[in-house]
Design a protein around this motif. Structure first.
Motif, short mmCIF file in Angstrom:
data_model
loop_
_atom_site.label_atom_id
_atom_site.label_comp_id
_atom_site.label_asym_id
_atom_site.label_seq_id
_atom_site.Cartn_x
_atom_site.Cartn_y
_atom_site.Cartn_z
N TYR A 19 -5.49 -4.59 -9.28
CA TYR A 19 -5.98 -3.26 -9.65
C TYR A 19 -5.50 -2.18 -8.68
O TYR A 19 -6.09 -1.10 -8.59
N ASN A 20 -4.41 -2.49 -7.98
CA ASN A 20 -3.83 -1.53 -7.05
C ASN A 20 -2.80 -0.64 -7.75
O ASN A 20 -1.67 -0.46 -7.27
N TYR A 21 -3.20 -0.12 -8.89
CA TYR A 21 -2.36 0.79 -9.65
C TYR A 21 -3.25 1.88 -10.24
O TYR A 21 -4.40 1.63 -10.61
N GLU A 26 -8.02 0.69 -7.43
CA GLU A 26 -8.49 0.56 -6.07
C GLU A 26 -8.03 1.77 -5.24
O GLU A 26 -7.19 2.56 -5.67
N LYS A 27 -8.57 1.90 -4.04
CA LYS A 27 -8.31 3.08 -3.22
C LYS A 27 -6.82 3.25 -2.89
O LYS A 27 -6.30 4.36 -2.91
N ASN A 28 -6.15 2.17 -2.55
CA ASN A 28 -4.74 2.25 -2.16
C ASN A 28 -3.83 1.91 -3.33
O ASN A 28 -2.88 1.13 -3.20
N ALA A 29 -4.09 2.53 -4.46
CA ALA A 29 -3.33 2.21 -5.67
C ALA A 29 -2.00 2.94 -5.70
O ALA A 29 -1.87 4.08 -5.27
N SER A 60 -0.87 -9.42 3.16
CA SER A 60 -0.37 -8.11 2.77
C SER A 60 1.15 -8.05 2.93
O SER A 60 1.73 -8.82 3.71
N HIS A 117 -14.53 -6.84 -6.16
CA HIS A 117 -13.35 -6.09 -6.60
C HIS A 117 -13.68 -5.22 -7.81
O HIS A 117 -14.74 -5.34 -8.41
N ALA A 160 0.87 -1.18 0.00
CA ALA A 160 0.00 0.00 0.00
C ALA A 160 0.90 1.23 0.00
O ALA A 160 2.05 1.16 0.44
#
Length: 363
Positions: free
Chosen positions: A72-74, A84-87, A327, A125, A43
């Protein structure tokens, strides 16, 4: 002289049987072409810790491929609605790649295709949250107590325009030579509830999806990795519905491109599945998780198979990968000897330290 050689040979065999695997195998493990580690991308709040881990810890191991579960964390530019929020930002990704490159560690991004588009019945997601029309209709399976994860429909006419765009963007921002597209634990496929897929052969549906991605990536000279469980028969192997397939996708092993690289995860035991994939003409990496003895055997087995195989088979036996399913923050805390929030993951951290002790590879 012959009697002496026989005596020495028998003595060597006895030594190898008696000695722990770690005594003789792990100096040799550094010679494996692939020495991988798969973990979640950090994150943004843990970004600096991740860079510190690469600099101070990973750099001192034999790891040469870091499989980063980005999903999708980008912060996508092609489809910003999917982030996503923490991208992570573009600059953060490039910093990770640059840092790893200093130690000859190749970054291979992971993004799940087909399955794993959500967890169970909620917490959808981003792909299916933004584009719910892409979802494969699970029919009555959604009422099953074992309903696990949603999937997109491979026959939806618009889904590939979206997912190919984000795949291409990840390849570009990571400067990647390869990308891992997941495709494990696909339990929802070719369902009666789906008007586009009902009645279709599930192995062909799965293989068509694999081959579509592989052909797309091959045009860019990008290697494609997937997990191997859907290509194994859960009945005949006794591996069940998780480590193998019980929903008739296993015959896809004879339908997919031989250029796809299989990551053969077997976490509870170490069956001879890497050899099976290699004999089938597929390149393979053995993947471990939370059982140290299984991970040790996988390393030793990969070394032994490579040593005893002809060049055709040997060249398909790429090496090993250790995985951590939590994580990055939970891994890092445990790895540093701080809080381990989960018994299984704590064992996975211990296994990582056994497989990849802090001895830098010579190659």
């Amino acid at each position: 002289m012959k009697r002496k050689r026989r005596f020495l040979s028998k003595l060597l065999i006895k030594i190898l049987i008696i000695l722990p695997v770690t005594v003789w195998a792990f100096s040799e493990a550094e010679k494996l072409p692939v020495r991988g580690f798969a973990i979640a991308s950090p994150a943004p709040d843990n970004f600096e810790q991740f860079i510190a881990f690469v600099n101070n810890d990973l750099s001192k191991t034999a790891v040469n491929q870091l499989f980063l579960r980005i999903n999708y964390n980008y912060q996508f530019k092609s489809h910003p609605e999917l982030a996503e929020k923490n991208a992570l930002s573009e600059q953060q990704v490039k910093t990770i790649v640059k840092t790893a490159a200093q130690y000859n560690i190749e970054i291979i991004p992971i993004i799940n295709m087909l399955g794993h588009q959500s967890w169970k019945k909620d917490n959808i997601h981003s792909l299916l949250r933004v584009y719910p029309e892409f979802e494969e209709n699970a029919g009555l399976k959604v009422l099953d107590k074992d309903f696990y994860t949603r999937a997109y429909c491979p026959n939806h006419p618009d889904v590939h325009d979206v997912v190919l765009a984000v795949i291409d963007e990840l390849v570009e921002v990571f400067g990647a030579k390869g990308i891992h597209l997941g495709m494990d634990e696909v339990f929802i496929l070719g369902e009666d509830g789906c008007e586009r897929c009902r009645g279709q052969n599930k192995a062909e549906l799965f293989a068509n999806e694999v081959n579509l991605f592989q052909a797309h990536l091959a045009r860019k000279n990008i290697a494609m990795y997937i997990w191997g469980d859907r290509l194994l028969n859960g009945h005949t192997t006794g591996l069940g519905m998780w480590g193998a397939s019980k929903n008739d996708t296993d015959s896809a092993i004879d339908l997919i491109s031989k250029n796809v690289i299989i990551c053969d995860w077997q976490y509870e035991s170490a069956p001879p599945t890497p050899g099976y994939f290699a004999v089938k003409g597929l390149n393979v990496i053995s993947a471990s998780y939370q059982v140290p003895s299984v991970a040790e055997f996988q390393v030793a087995n990969m070394i032994a198979m490579r040593a005893s195989s002809n060049d055709t088979i040997k060249n398909r036996l790429f090496g090993v990968m250790h995985t951590y399913w939590g994580s990055f923050d939970s891994f890092y805390q445990c790895y540093q000897g701080k809080a381990c929030d989960h018994k299984e993951r704590a064992s996975a951290v211990k296994t990582f330290s056994i497989i990849y002790p802090k001895i830098k590879a010579n190659n």
